[in-house]
Structure formats: structure tokens, C-alpha cells
Design a protein around this motif. Structure first.
Motif, short mmCIF file in Angstrom:
data_model
loop_
_atom_site.label_atom_id
_atom_site.label_comp_id
_atom_site.label_asym_id
_atom_site.label_seq_id
_atom_site.Cartn_x
_atom_site.Cartn_y
_atom_site.Cartn_z
N GLY A 319 -9.09 4.76 -7.73
CA GLY A 319 -8.92 6.21 -8.04
C GLY A 319 -8.49 7.12 -7.06
N VAL A 320 -7.78 8.27 -7.49
CA VAL A 320 -7.15 9.20 -6.57
C VAL A 320 -7.10 10.58 -7.21
CG1 VAL A 320 -4.83 8.37 -6.86
CG2 VAL A 320 -5.29 9.81 -4.98
N ARG A 321 -7.22 11.65 -6.50
CA ARG A 321 -7.37 12.83 -7.31
C ARG A 321 -6.88 14.02 -6.24
NH1 ARG A 321 -7.64 13.57 -12.92
NH2 ARG A 321 -8.78 11.71 -12.79
N GLU A 322 -6.15 14.78 -6.43
CA GLU A 322 -5.72 16.14 -5.53
C GLU A 322 -6.33 17.07 -5.86
OE1 GLU A 322 -1.73 18.19 -3.83
OE2 GLU A 322 -1.53 16.81 -4.90
N ALA A 323 -6.88 17.85 -4.99
CA ALA A 323 -7.68 19.01 -5.46
C ALA A 323 -7.97 19.95 -4.25
CB ALA A 323 -8.96 19.12 -6.17
N ASP A 324 -7.88 21.22 -3.96
CA ASP A 324 -8.32 22.22 -3.03
C ASP A 324 -7.84 21.59 -1.69
OD1 ASP A 324 -9.23 23.82 -4.81
OD2 ASP A 324 -11.04 22.59 -4.90
N GLY A 325 -6.48 21.00 -1.47
CA GLY A 325 -5.96 20.58 -0.45
C GLY A 325 -6.63 18.98 0.25
N TRP A 326 -7.02 18.49 -0.80
CA TRP A 326 -7.67 17.20 -0.27
C TRP A 326 -7.09 15.84 -1.29
CZ3 TRP A 326 -10.74 16.42 3.82
CH2 TRP A 326 -11.15 17.56 4.51
N LEU A 327 -7.11 14.85 -0.97
CA LEU A 327 -6.95 13.74 -1.88
C LEU A 327 -8.42 13.06 -1.75
CD1 LEU A 327 -3.71 11.90 -1.08
CD2 LEU A 327 -4.32 13.29 -3.02
N TYR A 328 -8.85 13.21 -2.94
CA TYR A 328 -10.19 12.37 -3.23
C TYR A 328 -9.81 10.99 -3.65
CZ TYR A 328 -12.40 16.87 -2.75
OH TYR A 328 -12.91 18.09 -2.15
N LEU A 329 -10.77 9.88 -3.29
CA LEU A 329 -10.50 8.75 -3.60
C LEU A 329 -11.71 8.04 -4.25
CD1 LEU A 329 -8.81 7.69 0.12
CD2 LEU A 329 -7.77 8.57 -2.23
N GLY A 330 -11.60 7.10 -4.98
CA GLY A 330 -12.65 6.31 -5.63
C GLY A 330 -12.20 4.74 -5.27
N SER A 331 -13.11 3.90 -5.52
CA SER A 331 -13.24 2.43 -5.15
C SER A 331 -14.15 1.70 -6.37
CB SER A 331 -13.79 2.23 -3.87
OG SER A 331 -13.81 0.92 -3.49
N LEU A 332 -13.50 0.56 -6.80
CA LEU A 332 -14.31 -0.46 -7.54
C LEU A 332 -15.55 -0.86 -7.25
CD1 LEU A 332 -13.92 -1.67 -10.37
CD2 LEU A 332 -12.88 -3.79 -9.38
N THR A 333 -15.56 -1.04 -5.80
CA THR A 333 -16.63 -1.81 -5.02
C THR A 333 -17.21 -1.14 -3.98
OG1 THR A 333 -15.18 -2.92 -3.62
CG2 THR A 333 -15.56 -4.01 -5.71
N ALA A 334 -16.82 -0.10 -3.51
CA ALA A 334 -17.32 0.71 -2.23
C ALA A 334 -18.55 1.33 -2.76
CB ALA A 334 -16.20 1.57 -1.76
N ASP A 335 -19.43 1.76 -1.69
CA ASP A 335 -20.49 2.61 -1.75
C ASP A 335 -20.70 3.97 -1.50
OD1 ASP A 335 -20.43 2.15 0.86
OD2 ASP A 335 -22.36 1.38 1.28
N ALA A 336 -19.33 4.23 -1.57
CA ALA A 336 -19.03 5.77 -1.14
C ALA A 336 -17.64 6.25 -2.03
CB ALA A 336 -19.12 6.12 0.14
N VAL A 337 -17.48 7.67 -2.38
CA VAL A 337 -16.11 8.30 -2.46
C VAL A 337 -15.69 8.50 -1.25
CG1 VAL A 337 -16.84 9.02 -5.00
CG2 VAL A 337 -17.19 10.35 -2.72
N ALA A 338 -14.49 8.96 -1.10
CA ALA A 338 -13.86 9.46 0.28
C ALA A 338 -12.78 10.46 0.04
CB ALA A 338 -13.18 7.87 0.69
N ARG A 339 -12.65 11.10 1.12
CA ARG A 339 -11.50 12.02 0.98
C ARG A 339 -10.71 12.05 2.34
NH1 ARG A 339 -13.99 18.31 0.98
NH2 ARG A 339 -14.90 18.25 3.10
N VAL A 340 -9.41 12.63 1.97
CA VAL A 340 -8.69 12.75 3.24
C VAL A 340 -7.56 13.95 2.90
CG1 VAL A 340 -8.20 10.21 3.84
CG2 VAL A 340 -6.48 11.36 2.17
N PRO A 341 -7.21 14.76 3.79
CA PRO A 341 -6.30 15.93 3.75
C PRO A 341 -4.97 15.50 2.91
CG PRO A 341 -6.87 15.96 5.96
CD PRO A 341 -7.45 14.48 5.50
#
Length: 347
Positions: A319-341
Motif C-alpha cells: 500500500g502507498v498513499r501521498e499526503a502532507d509531503g509524505w509517502l505512507y507505506l503499508g505491507s502485507l506482512t510487516a509489523d509497522a507502517v512506514a513513511r518517506v518524504p
């Protein structure tokens, strides 16, 4: 080969009925697809005691929403602190924010759900066109409230996505749902594990990812060619998963579950070998290369952004979503969400 295939089917435990196909040669990783490292060092926000935040969305207050493999729906504030919102009792995947602030959840076990901040859950539909939803996956919502969503396969559950991709049977659907009437209609079928859904900014077309075919299809929603289905982006360098509607900057973001797998492509023309592969222990099956990768495509389906990570980066990204200057990331198996500029728009 026919006799061998018949014999193997007799020993099959999965119900797979492979269709031979010849994948295109992967595109060269040059130009806009050249290796890069923007996803290395992504900031991570843990999902407390949960895994698999498969998709991500950002609500009207700038808070991140996701669902995990234990049925929980989480909301994160700007500091990355998680609050439990609801438990669907199923497996939430795609997440969208409705105009009234409620959340639209594609739950692959329960169907299309609407969830409010109090945790109240409504089932909008768990069927489409007279058939139960087998693998409700991802959605996009029009300005008039119309919901466009995918049923990835009519044969295999989302948990069996590997088997569906190995079979290449093309039983996925893109469905339109009117919440005011409860009616559904079919926009496209015969899709190879139908996955992410996104609307153009003017809502003249909708795009849908075909994970098992390395491509994205486009369906016209307006004009003289309304209903026409075409290939919008083909021969992608990886397996497309969730994607977003077109942003204000003109970009459709696409999460790549994995770069192309050479062994999977080598097996594609050989149904008997794919029956064998489907029945091997999980550890012996073709394994995705877990490196983070997201693409940004323009309105024509051309790549304008390619953000990658190396070994150990946040992956697999679904999963990926752009908002407020960030790209937010999702994952099928990870134990966290993530973000990068987020990169500056190239559109």
C-alpha cells in the motif's frame, strides 16, 4: 505433457488448474527504473501486537488509517502513536476515507465494510452480481459516493494469492457498487488477481491492477467509449498491488509487492511444473524478493517516479498513499507502517 499434467492433477491438493502463458521480457532497469535508495531508512510506526498493515489511507485530520491481519483497524497520529478503532473479525485490506469521515474497508473475509470512529461496523455488501465475494481486496470512491472495488479471484482467497498467480486463470473482477441502492454492476472481469483501484482526477476512467499479469487496466467511465477496457500500463518491473487515485499533482501511486521473479516467469509456459510448484512446501515455492519499490505513473500510464529500497528495506510494500509531503507505506506482512518524504511531482 498432457498425461503428466493429468497425473499431477490427481495428486494436487490445491485445486489449481494452470493456464499456460508467456510473460513479456522484464523491462531494463535503466532510465526512470534505475536502482535507487529513496526507501532505505524509512521511518516506521509499529502496529502494537499486530502485523500486516496491508493498505494505508490518511483521513481528513491527517491521521493514518490501516488494518492488520488480526482484524484490527488502527489510527496513527502525527507522532506515530496508534489507537485501536475497531475489530472487523476478518482481514481488512484496502482502506479509503469517505466524505463524512467514516472509513471504507475492503475485508477479504467479510466484504465491503463501513466503519466509524466509535468502532461501529456496517456491511455494505458481501456479494456482487449474485455471487459471494471470495477475495474482496481494494477500492476507490467517487465524489458521488460510488464505490469501485475488486474481488481478486472467484476461486482462491487472498491467503491463497500465490496459488491464484501460479494458476493464471484470470477470475478476478472489478465491480461498481452504489451504496444508495445496494446494486452492483460489472466493469471488468477475466482479471489476473485483480488488486488496487484508482480513479482519475476527473473520474473519467478507473484503473485496476492485475498482479498476476504485471499490468494495469483502464476502464472508461465517461464519453463515447464508456465501458471500454484497455491496457493502461503493461510489462511493469514488478507485481502491482494496491494503487491510489490520481493525486493533485497528477500521479497514480502503485505499490510493487515484489520485483519480477525469474523463476515464476520461467514456470509460466509449463502448467505441469506449476502444479508441482503449487504443491511444494511454502519454503520451496518461488519466493518474492523483499525489496521496497513504489512507482508513480502519470495519466497516460508512464513512469514518472520510481522509489526503491535495498535488502532490508521496508517490504513487501502493498500500500502507498501521498499526503502532507509524505509517502505512507503499508505491507502485507510487516509489523509497522512506514513513511518517506514524497518526491516533488514530475507531472
Amino acid at each position: 505433457m498432457g498425461i503428466l499434467l493429468s497425473a499431477l492433477r490427481g495428486l494436487d491438493r490445491t485445486g489449481i488448474d494452470p493456464v499456460a502463458w508467456h510473460p513479456p521480457t522484464p523491462p531494463p532497469l535503466t532510465g526512470p527504473l534505475a536502482p535507487s535508495a529513496e526507501l532505505d531508512g524509512a521511518e516506521r510506526w509499529a502496529t502494537p501486537g499486530s502485523k500486516g498493515p496491508e493498505d494505508v489511507a490518511v483521513d481528513h485530520q491527517g491521521r493514518l488509517i490501516t488494518g492488520t491481519d488480526d482484524g484490527k483497524v488502527w489510527r496513527f497520529d502525527a507522532a506515530g502513536r496508534a489507537t485501536l478503532i475497531a475489530d472487523t473479525g476478518g482481514r481488512p485490506l484496502g482502506v479509503e476515507i469517505l466524505d463524512d469521515g467514516r472509513y471504507l474497508i475492503c475485508d477479504c473475509e467479510r466484504g465491503v465494510l463501513r466503519v466509524d470512529e466509535s468502532g461501529r461496523i456496517e456491511t455494505l455488501t458481501d456479494t456482487a452480481l449474485g455471487r459471494p465475494l471470495v477475495a474482496c481486496n481494494n477500492s476507490a470512491v467517487g465524489r458521488d459516493g460510488t464505490i469501485y472495488f475488486t474481488d481478486s479471484s472467484s476461486k482462491f482467497s487472498v491467503a491463497e494469492h500465490r496459488t491464484d498467480v501460479l494458476e493464471h486463470g484470470g477470475t478476478g473482477r472489478l465491480i461498481r457498487f452504489d451504496p444508495a441502492t445496494g446494486e452492483t454492476d460489472l466493469l471488468a472481469d477475466g482479471l489476473q488477481f485483480a488488486n488496487g483501484v484508482g480513479l482519475s482526477a476527473d473520474e473519467s476512467f478507473v484503473v485496476v491492477a492485475e498482479t498476476g499479469a504485471y499490468q494495469i487496466r483502464r476502464v472508461e467511465l465517461a464519453g463515447p467509449e464508456t465501458g471500454r477496457v484497455s491496457i493502461w500500463a503493461e510489462n511493469l518491473p514488478g507485481l502491482p498491488d494496491n494503487l491510489t487515485s490520481q493525486t493533485a499533482g497528477g500521479v497514480f501511486w502503485v505499490a510493487l509487492y515484489s520485483p519480477r521473479m525469474r523463476l515464476l516467469d520461467l514456470l509460466a509456459p509449463h502448467p505441469a511444473l506449476r502444479v508441482v510448484a503449487a504443491n511444494l512446501p511454502r519454503w520451496a515455492q518461488p519466493e518474492p524478493d523483499h525489496r521496497g519499490w513504489v512507482l508513480g505513473l502519470d495519466a497516460s500510464g508512464a513512469v514518472v517516479h520510481s522509489l526503491q529500497g535495498g535488502a532490508g528495506s521496508y517490504a513487501p510494500i502493498t500500500g502507498v498513499r501521498e499526503a502532507d509531503g509524505w509517502l505512507y507505506l503499508g505491507s502485507l506482512t510487516a509489523d509497522a507502517v512506514a513513511r518517506v518524504p514524497a518526491p516533488r511531482s514530475a507531472v
